[in-house]
Design a protein around this motif. Structure first.
Motif, PDB file in Angstrom:
ATOM      1  N   ARG A 131      -4.822  21.924  -7.992  1.00 59.98           N
ATOM      2  CA  ARG A 131      -5.969  21.236  -7.420  1.00 59.98           C
ATOM      3  C   ARG A 131      -7.237  21.431  -8.246  1.00 59.98           C
ATOM      4  NH1 ARG A 131      -5.692  20.016  -1.990  1.00 59.98           N
ATOM      5  NH2 ARG A 131      -7.661  18.950  -2.390  1.00 59.98           N
ATOM      6  N   VAL A 132      -7.065  21.805  -9.500  1.00 59.37           N
ATOM      7  CA  VAL A 132      -8.215  22.039 -10.363  1.00 59.37           C
ATOM      8  C   VAL A 132      -8.087  21.178 -11.618  1.00 59.37           C
ATOM      9  CG1 VAL A 132      -8.781  24.357  -9.542  1.00 59.37           C
ATOM     10  CG2 VAL A 132      -6.987  24.082 -11.244  1.00 59.37           C
ATOM     11  N   ILE A 133      -9.042  21.315 -12.545  1.00 61.53           N
ATOM     12  CA  ILE A 133      -9.001  20.489 -13.749  1.00 61.53           C
ATOM     13  C   ILE A 133      -7.708  20.756 -14.532  1.00 61.53           C
ATOM     14  CG2 ILE A 133     -11.504  20.266 -13.937  1.00 61.53           C
ATOM     15  CD1 ILE A 133     -11.477  22.514 -16.013  1.00 61.53           C
ATOM     16  N   PRO A 134      -7.210  19.742 -15.244  1.00 57.91           N
ATOM     17  CA  PRO A 134      -5.920  19.882 -15.945  1.00 57.91           C
ATOM     18  C   PRO A 134      -5.866  21.059 -16.910  1.00 57.91           C
ATOM     19  CG  PRO A 134      -6.590  17.575 -15.878  1.00 57.91           C
ATOM     20  CD  PRO A 134      -7.755  18.373 -15.347  1.00 57.91           C
ATOM     21  N   GLY A 135      -6.979  21.371 -17.558  1.00 51.48           N
ATOM     22  CA  GLY A 135      -6.979  22.501 -18.483  1.00 51.48           C
ATOM     23  C   GLY A 135      -6.675  23.817 -17.806  1.00 51.48           C
ATOM     24  N   TRP A 136      -7.124  23.953 -16.571  1.00 49.47           N
ATOM     25  CA  TRP A 136      -6.806  25.146 -15.786  1.00 49.47           C
ATOM     26  C   TRP A 136      -5.353  25.129 -15.328  1.00 49.47           C
ATOM     27  CZ3 TRP A 136      -9.247  29.407 -13.215  1.00 49.47           C
ATOM     28  CH2 TRP A 136     -10.527  29.712 -13.688  1.00 49.47           C
ATOM     29  N   THR A 137      -4.903  24.005 -14.827  1.00 49.37           N
ATOM     30  CA  THR A 137      -3.521  23.916 -14.338  1.00 49.37           C
ATOM     31  C   THR A 137      -2.534  24.294 -15.430  1.00 49.37           C
ATOM     32  OG1 THR A 137      -4.180  22.134 -12.827  1.00 49.37           O
ATOM     33  CG2 THR A 137      -1.825  22.411 -13.237  1.00 49.37           C
ATOM     34  N   GLU A 138      -2.767  23.783 -16.632  1.00 46.09           N
ATOM     35  CA  GLU A 138      -1.888  24.106 -17.751  1.00 46.09           C
ATOM     36  C   GLU A 138      -2.097  25.543 -18.225  1.00 46.09           C
ATOM     37  OE1 GLU A 138      -1.049  22.882 -22.442  1.00 46.09           O
ATOM     38  OE2 GLU A 138      -2.503  21.732 -21.252  1.00 46.09           O
ATOM     39  N   GLY A 139      -3.348  25.920 -18.427  1.00 43.32           N
ATOM     40  CA  GLY A 139      -3.641  27.184 -19.069  1.00 43.32           C
ATOM     41  C   GLY A 139      -3.239  28.402 -18.276  1.00 43.32           C
ATOM     42  N   VAL A 140      -3.530  28.415 -16.987  1.00 47.94           N
ATOM     43  CA  VAL A 140      -3.260  29.611 -16.186  1.00 47.94           C
ATOM     44  C   VAL A 140      -1.751  29.846 -16.056  1.00 47.94           C
ATOM     45  CG1 VAL A 140      -3.634  30.719 -13.945  1.00 47.94           C
ATOM     46  CG2 VAL A 140      -5.471  29.403 -15.000  1.00 47.94           C
ATOM     47  N   GLN A 141      -0.947  28.784 -16.198  1.00 49.04           N
ATOM     48  CA  GLN A 141       0.507  28.964 -16.176  1.00 49.04           C
ATOM     49  C   GLN A 141       1.014  29.716 -17.403  1.00 49.04           C
ATOM     50  OE1 GLN A 141       3.046  25.646 -14.418  1.00 49.04           O
ATOM     51  NE2 GLN A 141       1.145  24.526 -14.791  1.00 49.04           N
ATOM     52  N   LEU A 142       0.193  29.814 -18.455  1.00 52.60           N
ATOM     53  CA  LEU A 142       0.563  30.575 -19.646  1.00 52.60           C
ATOM     54  C   LEU A 142       0.341  32.074 -19.444  1.00 52.60           C
ATOM     55  CD1 LEU A 142      -1.188  28.294 -22.302  1.00 52.60           C
ATOM     56  CD2 LEU A 142       1.238  28.284 -21.667  1.00 52.60           C
ATOM     57  N   MET A 143      -0.369  32.432 -18.375  1.00 58.67           N
ATOM     58  CA  MET A 143      -0.774  33.810 -18.142  1.00 58.67           C
ATOM     59  C   MET A 143       0.180  34.539 -17.219  1.00 58.67           C
ATOM     60  SD  MET A 143      -4.870  33.090 -17.514  1.00 58.67           S
ATOM     61  CE  MET A 143      -5.336  34.831 -17.632  1.00 58.67           C
ATOM     62  N   TYR A 159     -13.772  17.517 -17.448  1.00 65.77           N
ATOM     63  CA  TYR A 159     -14.401  16.524 -16.574  1.00 65.77           C
ATOM     64  C   TYR A 159     -14.622  15.192 -17.268  1.00 65.77           C
ATOM     65  CZ  TYR A 159     -14.944  20.316 -13.321  1.00 65.77           C
ATOM     66  OH  TYR A 159     -14.674  21.356 -12.462  1.00 65.77           O
ATOM     67  N   GLY A 160     -14.054  15.023 -18.463  1.00 69.06           N
ATOM     68  CA  GLY A 160     -14.033  13.734 -19.137  1.00 69.06           C
ATOM     69  C   GLY A 160     -15.408  13.134 -19.365  1.00 69.06           C
ATOM     70  N   GLU A 161     -15.420  11.821 -19.412  1.00 71.25           N
ATOM     71  CA  GLU A 161     -16.660  11.114 -19.743  1.00 71.25           C
ATOM     72  C   GLU A 161     -17.637  11.043 -18.570  1.00 71.25           C
ATOM     73  OE1 GLU A 161     -14.939   6.575 -18.969  1.00 71.25           O
ATOM     74  OE2 GLU A 161     -15.444   7.277 -20.988  1.00 71.25           O
ATOM     75  N   ASN A 162     -17.231  11.502 -17.399  1.00 72.52           N
ATOM     76  CA  ASN A 162     -18.132  11.484 -16.242  1.00 72.52           C
ATOM     77  C   ASN A 162     -18.961  12.753 -16.124  1.00 72.52           C
ATOM     78  OD1 ASN A 162     -17.382   8.916 -15.241  1.00 72.52           O
ATOM     79  ND2 ASN A 162     -15.528   9.801 -14.352  1.00 72.52           N
ATOM     80  N   GLY A 163     -18.421  13.889 -16.555  1.00 72.88           N
ATOM     81  CA  GLY A 163     -19.094  15.151 -16.311  1.00 72.88           C
ATOM     82  C   GLY A 163     -19.073  15.487 -14.835  1.00 72.88           C
ATOM     83  N   THR A 164     -19.962  16.353 -14.383  1.00 74.17           N
ATOM     84  CA  THR A 164     -20.047  16.705 -12.966  1.00 74.17           C
ATOM     85  C   THR A 164     -21.243  16.027 -12.327  1.00 74.17           C
ATOM     86  OG1 THR A 164     -21.283  18.716 -13.541  1.00 74.17           O
ATOM     87  CG2 THR A 164     -18.897  18.921 -13.256  1.00 74.17           C
TER      88      THR A 164
END
Length: 319
Positions: A131-143, A159-164
């Protein structure tokens, strides 16, 4: 609200009150709204945003290209970059994308500006990893539990081209996160841990068990012949609640005041257990997941799915 959440939205409603003014006093003189000379049109704001997105994307790509050549930086197929800062124990558990994780983290832009930090808030964060940004979903699974990683998240995985919406993260910004994986909240794993703990705990001297599986230990017994509650009674108690690893998640002692509540309005382990007590008694309860918060845990933590709980409860009075 944490910046790592991408599927949680909030809305604000601006209410303008007349504060006792008459309709004539609050009614505008005409329908014309005058804009200041420096106010921008929607088209101009969009043009500014597009310009910033283009410039930020170029800067982000340049940063990531240079960063990828640094010693210790690994790049995944998606473009996510990471460094291992510290490694936890070898038997640490790694999460799946659907697991809840408990983490500490600090998020910065590439210029070092901090935009979010669980450490600054003084409390670890818990969330479903999908439920978080894709970089977190992928990255934390490496830990694995106990690891500390630094992630360099490309805009497409952030957050792509929109930002927050609050503007703290602009369009096409690369993000840098230092993430410590404290615990993986797997429902299946927690249930296995809970069952194993309860089976071993029952072998200890002084531990008793009810038919439901609730375990308890009498710490002190009052000799005053105090009243025992029924399920519909309101009770006054002091208590401390901990996880199996000793982490305290709630305590009336810490707040410095007792608490009162109807005994049939709490978790089943409390409803059953406190009825075993008399006023003045102090018990320790070991509560199986099915008699606590079950496979859902508590929203946002700190109690994960299928966690067994330990409570020390002092029954002050039956109301």
């Amino acid at each position: 609200m944490s910046k790592i959440w991408m599927m949680v939205a909030s809305a604000a409603v601006l209410t303008i009150a007349s504060c006792g003014q008459s309709d004539e006093e609050t009614k505008p003189a005409d329908d014309t709204i005058e804009l200041s000379d420096d106010a921008k049109t929607g088209a101009e704001l969009k043009a500014d945003h597009n310009k910033a997105a283009t410039e930020n994307l170029a800067a982000s790509n340049e940063f990531l290209k240079e960063n990828a050549s640094r010693d210790g930086v690994t790049v995944t197929d998606s473009g996510l970059q990471y460094m291992v800062l510290e490694e936890g124990p070898e038997d640490g558990y790694s999460p799946d994308s659907t697991d809840l994780v408990v983490v500490h983290y600090v998020g910065t832009l590439k210029d070092g500006k901090e935009f979010d930090s669980s450490r600054a808030r003084g409390a670890a964060a818990q969330f479903p990893l999908n439920r978080v940004i894709p970089g977190w979903t992928e990255g934390v699974q490496l830990m694995s539990e106990g690891d500390l990683f630094r992630f360099f998240v490309p805009p497409a995985l952030g957050y792509g081209e929109n930002g927050t919406p609050d503007g703290d993260i602009g369009p096409n910004e690369v993000l840098i996160f230092d993430v410590e994986l404290i615990k993986v909240q797997s429902a299946e794993r927690n249930l296995e841990t809970a069952n194993q703990f309860l089976a071993e705990n029952l072998k200890k001297d002084g531990i008793q068990s009810t038919d439901s599986g609730l375990q308890y230990q009498i710490i002190t017994e009052s000799d005053q012949g105090g009243k025992s509650p029924e399920a519909a009674d309101t009770v006054e108690v002091h208590y401390q609640g901990t996880l199996l690893n000793g982490t305290e998640f709630d305590s009336s002692y810490a707040r410095g005041e007792t608490i009162e509540f109807p005994l049939n309005r709490v978790i089943p382990g409390w409803t059953e257990g406190v009825q075993l007590m008399s006023e003045g008694d102090k018990y320790r309860f070991f509560i199986p997941p099915a008699l606590a918060y079950g496979e859902m845990g508590t929203p946002g933590g700190p109690i994960g799915p299928n966690e067994a709980l330990v409570f020390e409860v002092e029954l002050i009075a039956v109301k």
